[in-house]
Design an enzyme around this catalytic site. Structure first.
Site, PDB file in Angstrom:
ATOM      1  N   ARG A 173       3.440 -35.651  73.927  1.00 10.91           N
ATOM      2  CA  ARG A 173       4.411 -34.592  73.661  1.00 10.91           C
ATOM      3  C   ARG A 173       3.805 -33.380  72.947  1.00 10.91           C
ATOM      4  O   ARG A 173       4.500 -32.421  72.659  1.00 10.91           O
ATOM      5  CB  ARG A 173       5.606 -35.136  72.892  1.00 10.91           C
ATOM      6  CG  ARG A 173       5.280 -35.615  71.497  1.00 10.91           C
ATOM      7  CD  ARG A 173       6.513 -36.186  70.850  1.00 10.91           C
ATOM      8  NE  ARG A 173       6.366 -36.253  69.403  1.00 10.91           N
ATOM      9  CZ  ARG A 173       7.363 -36.410  68.570  1.00 10.91           C
ATOM     10  NH1 ARG A 173       8.591 -36.513  69.024  1.00 10.91           N
ATOM     11  NH2 ARG A 173       7.165 -36.467  67.286  1.00 10.91           N
ATOM     12  N   ARG A 177      -0.357 -24.364  74.777  1.00 11.18           N
ATOM     13  CA  ARG A 177       0.235 -23.093  75.219  1.00 11.18           C
ATOM     14  C   ARG A 177      -0.784 -21.983  75.316  1.00 11.18           C
ATOM     15  O   ARG A 177      -1.553 -21.780  74.397  1.00 11.18           O
ATOM     16  CB  ARG A 177       1.256 -22.626  74.180  1.00 11.18           C
ATOM     17  CG  ARG A 177       2.557 -23.271  74.312  1.00 11.18           C
ATOM     18  CD  ARG A 177       3.578 -22.502  73.496  1.00 11.18           C
ATOM     19  NE  ARG A 177       4.625 -23.434  73.175  1.00 11.18           N
ATOM     20  CZ  ARG A 177       5.028 -23.704  71.956  1.00 11.18           C
ATOM     21  NH1 ARG A 177       4.500 -23.088  70.934  1.00 11.18           N
ATOM     22  NH2 ARG A 177       5.975 -24.577  71.772  1.00 11.18           N
ATOM     23  N   ARG A 250       5.282 -48.800  61.515  1.00 15.56           N
ATOM     24  CA  ARG A 250       4.379 -48.091  60.615  1.00 15.56           C
ATOM     25  C   ARG A 250       5.263 -47.503  59.528  1.00 15.56           C
ATOM     26  O   ARG A 250       6.348 -46.979  59.814  1.00 15.56           O
ATOM     27  CB  ARG A 250       3.657 -46.980  61.382  1.00 15.56           C
ATOM     28  CG  ARG A 250       2.600 -46.254  60.575  1.00 15.56           C
ATOM     29  CD  ARG A 250       1.352 -47.082  60.455  1.00 15.56           C
ATOM     30  NE  ARG A 250       0.283 -46.322  59.804  1.00 15.56           N
ATOM     31  CZ  ARG A 250      -0.638 -46.880  59.032  1.00 15.56           C
ATOM     32  NH1 ARG A 250      -0.634 -48.185  58.822  1.00 15.56           N
ATOM     33  NH2 ARG A 250      -1.588 -46.134  58.490  1.00 15.56           N
ATOM     34  N   ARG A 281       0.330 -34.929  55.424  1.00 17.40           N
ATOM     35  CA  ARG A 281       0.874 -33.567  55.319  1.00 17.40           C
ATOM     36  C   ARG A 281       1.548 -33.357  53.981  1.00 17.40           C
ATOM     37  O   ARG A 281       1.891 -34.311  53.282  1.00 17.40           O
ATOM     38  CB  ARG A 281       1.847 -33.256  56.462  1.00 17.40           C
ATOM     39  CG  ARG A 281       2.915 -34.285  56.699  1.00 17.40           C
ATOM     40  CD  ARG A 281       3.623 -34.015  58.036  1.00 17.40           C
ATOM     41  NE  ARG A 281       4.442 -35.157  58.424  1.00 17.40           N
ATOM     42  CZ  ARG A 281       4.961 -35.347  59.616  1.00 17.40           C
ATOM     43  NH1 ARG A 281       4.774 -34.474  60.578  1.00 17.40           N
ATOM     44  NH2 ARG A 281       5.689 -36.410  59.875  1.00 17.40           N
ATOM     45  N   GLU A 301       2.835 -36.916  52.104  1.00 13.56           N
ATOM     46  CA  GLU A 301       3.256 -38.019  52.969  1.00 13.56           C
ATOM     47  C   GLU A 301       2.053 -38.914  53.276  1.00 13.56           C
ATOM     48  O   GLU A 301       1.108 -38.475  53.938  1.00 13.56           O
ATOM     49  CB  GLU A 301       3.827 -37.398  54.250  1.00 13.56           C
ATOM     50  CG  GLU A 301       4.667 -38.313  55.071  1.00 13.56           C
ATOM     51  CD  GLU A 301       5.373 -37.548  56.188  1.00 13.56           C
ATOM     52  OE1 GLU A 301       6.023 -36.508  55.918  1.00 13.56           O
ATOM     53  OE2 GLU A 301       5.259 -37.987  57.341  1.00 13.56           O
ATOM     54  N   TYR A 349      11.491 -44.334  68.700  1.00 15.09           N
ATOM     55  CA  TYR A 349      11.267 -43.190  67.833  1.00 15.09           C
ATOM     56  C   TYR A 349      12.142 -42.039  68.315  1.00 15.09           C
ATOM     57  O   TYR A 349      11.743 -41.242  69.157  1.00 15.09           O
ATOM     58  CB  TYR A 349       9.791 -42.793  67.809  1.00 15.09           C
ATOM     59  CG  TYR A 349       9.552 -41.698  66.808  1.00 15.09           C
ATOM     60  CD1 TYR A 349       9.698 -41.962  65.457  1.00 15.09           C
ATOM     61  CD2 TYR A 349       9.239 -40.416  67.196  1.00 15.09           C
ATOM     62  CE1 TYR A 349       9.520 -40.964  64.518  1.00 15.09           C
ATOM     63  CE2 TYR A 349       9.059 -39.418  66.262  1.00 15.09           C
ATOM     64  CZ  TYR A 349       9.201 -39.698  64.932  1.00 15.09           C
ATOM     65  OH  TYR A 349       9.038 -38.708  64.005  1.00 15.09           O
ATOM     66  N   ASP A 351      14.377 -38.559  67.900  1.00 10.50           N
ATOM     67  CA  ASP A 351      14.673 -37.363  67.118  1.00 10.50           C
ATOM     68  C   ASP A 351      16.184 -37.342  66.868  1.00 10.50           C
ATOM     69  O   ASP A 351      16.944 -38.042  67.539  1.00 10.50           O
ATOM     70  CB  ASP A 351      14.271 -36.105  67.902  1.00 10.50           C
ATOM     71  CG  ASP A 351      12.759 -35.968  68.025  1.00 10.50           C
ATOM     72  OD1 ASP A 351      12.051 -36.439  67.113  1.00 10.50           O
ATOM     73  OD2 ASP A 351      12.294 -35.410  69.032  1.00 10.50           O
TER      74      ASP A 351
HETATM   75  N1  UDP Z   1      -1.033 -35.085  65.854  1.00  9.38           N
HETATM   76  C1  UDP Z   1      -2.364 -34.750  65.635  1.00  9.38           C
HETATM   77  N2  UDP Z   1      -2.656 -33.695  64.817  1.00  9.38           N
HETATM   78  C2  UDP Z   1      -1.712 -32.954  64.199  1.00  9.38           C
HETATM   79  C3  UDP Z   1      -0.355 -33.286  64.425  1.00  9.38           C
HETATM   80  C4  UDP Z   1      -0.055 -34.359  65.256  1.00  9.38           C
HETATM   81  O1  UDP Z   1      -3.240 -35.397  66.170  1.00  9.38           O
HETATM   82  O2  UDP Z   1      -2.054 -32.016  63.460  1.00  9.38           O
HETATM   83  C5  UDP Z   1      -0.716 -36.252  66.735  1.00  9.38           C
HETATM   84  C6  UDP Z   1      -0.701 -37.563  65.968  1.00  9.38           C
HETATM   85  O3  UDP Z   1      -1.218 -38.568  66.821  1.00  9.38           O
HETATM   86  C7  UDP Z   1       0.778 -37.810  65.717  1.00  9.38           C
HETATM   87  C8  UDP Z   1       1.412 -37.221  66.987  1.00  9.38           C
HETATM   88  O4  UDP Z   1       0.571 -36.116  67.302  1.00  9.38           O
HETATM   89  O5  UDP Z   1       1.074 -39.169  65.543  1.00  9.38           O
HETATM   90  C9  UDP Z   1       2.842 -36.743  66.804  1.00  9.38           C
HETATM   91  O6  UDP Z   1       2.876 -35.860  65.704  1.00  9.38           O
HETATM   92  P1  UDP Z   1       4.195 -35.127  65.180  1.00  9.38           P
HETATM   93  O7  UDP Z   1       3.815 -34.394  63.944  1.00  9.38           O
HETATM   94  O8  UDP Z   1       4.780 -34.347  66.296  1.00  9.38           O
HETATM   95  O9  UDP Z   1       5.179 -36.334  64.882  1.00  9.38           O
HETATM   96  P2  UDP Z   1       5.992 -36.776  63.588  1.00  9.38           P
HETATM   97  O10 UDP Z   1       5.080 -37.672  62.825  1.00  9.38           O
HETATM   98  O11 UDP Z   1       6.347 -35.532  62.833  1.00  9.38           O
HETATM   99  O12 UDP Z   1       7.150 -37.476  64.145  1.00  9.38           O
END
Ligand code: UDP
Length: 370
Positions: A173, A177, A250, A281, A301, A349, A351
């Site tokens: 996902r 771009r 997780r 993050r 986090e 998972y 949204d």
């Molecule tokens: N991801 C990554 N680098 C980033 C952000 C996301 O590799 O800077 C990958 C990572 O594998 C993560 C997945 O994209 O588990 C989905 O990230 P996203 O932040 O969209 O999901 P969230 O944890 O916020 O649901």
């Protein structure tokens, strides 16, 4: 014997709250219970220093479905927040999602043609025809530079596993771009409820009986005796006493801090992509609402292994767990008076907009509507 309520709703997150609201509109009564000491599940916000702090991780509402957007806006107005996280990797900041800004920062490419050529070169060199794991998927989508700078280490600390052992769907996902566009999501509608998510939950649960700090499993017979039907939004395996085994998750640990500065990082979300930083993050909550408070609240986090004492955040949808979930679904289908729904009961998972859609669908089924 006449029971006190039509529905006992176990869990006051979005699935339970939407179901309760819709049942009320159809003349049915509900009791919503939650084992936490507050309503709202993971969208719950706590006010600190006048700032709405997302207690269970950042929640950014986005949807392509106009009816879902209108639905949530009935309860609280949403602002025009657009999620534009930045990533800190090896001492440099990069824009996300991967777009013309990121390519410029990484390679100095200035036009879509230059960026496309660079991506094509990287993919030709490192991509594979049929990616079998997350590493191969990433190399095939964006090549080695982006993978090694922004994906590999972040993903491995997020999931606690090697990228070669992770399923590829996790990053399917992530958009790529060829425009200068830092909007993380592609959806038509996006925003944060003005004043926080509790306003949405309180609006949904207005006029509905609720009890917090009560554990369904501690007194199941009592709670089941209160209503004709149960809407269960907890973990599906726990409902069945884990009789087929435990589903894996997780988990996350949040460390929240109040700082004496009014602007710590200049945006709501900064990803820390390097493997030697233990958190993934930092969220600076005030930026979700363009806050001007004198202080700020930040949350680090930390991903962590899950066990029964920890919160279940991300389902591990690998083949084993997916197979186990399917077996639990068979048991669930035999429970005539129980509706299972939400992230934990559906082991998906989701949204927020997807949970609302799932709850509205469950209402239609329950009330035999077309
Ligand atoms: N991801 C990554 N680098 C980033 C952000 C996301 O590799 O800077 C990958 C990572 O594998 C993560 C997945 O994209 O588990 C989905 O990230 P996203 O932040 O969209 O999901 P969230 O944890 O916020 O649901």
């Amino acid at each position: 014997m006449q029971k006190k309520y039509d529905y006992l709703i176990v869990g006051s997150g979005l699935f339970g709250a939407v179901f309760a609201h819709e049942a009320k509109l159809r003349g049915k009564t509900s009791l919503v219970i939650d084992k936490r000491t507050h309503l709202g599940g993971n969208v719950y916000c706590k006010e600190v220093e006048g700032i709405q702090v997302h207690q269970y991780g950042a929640h950014i509402f986005h949807t392509n479905d106009e009816s879902i957007w209108q639905y949530v806006n009935r309860f609280v107005p949403f602002n025009h927040y657009i999620n534009s996280p930045v990533a800190l990797a090896k001492g440099k900041l990069y824009n996300l999602p991967f777009n013309m800004n990121t390519f410029y920062q990484l390679w100095g490419t200035k036009t879509p043609a230059e960026a496309q050529a660079k991506l094509a070169e990287q993919i030709a060199q490192y991509g594979v025809a049929e990616p079998k794991n997350l590493e191969e998927q990433a190399l095939s989508l964006v090549g080695k530079d982006i993978y090694e700078t922004l994906i590999k280490e972040y993903t491995e600390k997020q999931w606690g596993k090697k990228a070669t052992e992770l399923p590829s769907f996790i990053i399917k996902r992530l958009p790529v771009r060829l425009r200068f566009d830092n909007n993380y999501f592609n959806d038509r509608f996006q925003g944060i409820p003005v004043g926080g998510y509790n306003k949405l939950v309180d609006g949904l649960l207005d006029g509905i009986d609720t009890q917090t700090g009560v554990d369904y499993f501690a007194d199941r017979a009592h709670f089941d005796g209160l209503a004709d039907k149960v809407v269960y939004t907890g973990k599906i395996d726990e409902f069945f006493g884990y009789e087929l085994g435990q589903l894996a998750y997780r988990s996350l640990r949040f460390e929240t801090e109040v700082l004496g500065t009014d602007n710590y990082q200049g945006c709501a979300v900064v990803n820390y992509n390097d493997g030697d930083v233990p958190f993934t993050r930092i969220i600076e909550h005030k930026h979700f609402e363009f806050g001007t408070q004198p202080k700020t609240v930040i949350t680090r986090e930390y991903p962590q292994n899950w066990d029964l004492q920890k919160e279940a955040y991300y389902p591990i949808n690998d083949d084993h767990n997916q197979g186990l979930y399917k077996q639990y679904r068979v048991l669930a289908a035999a429970q005539e008076n129980v509706i299972f729904g939400g992230r934990l009961a559906e082991y998906r998972y989701y949204d927020m907009h997807q949970i609302i859609a799932s709850a509205l669908k469950a209402v239609k089924v329950a009330f035999a509507e077309a």
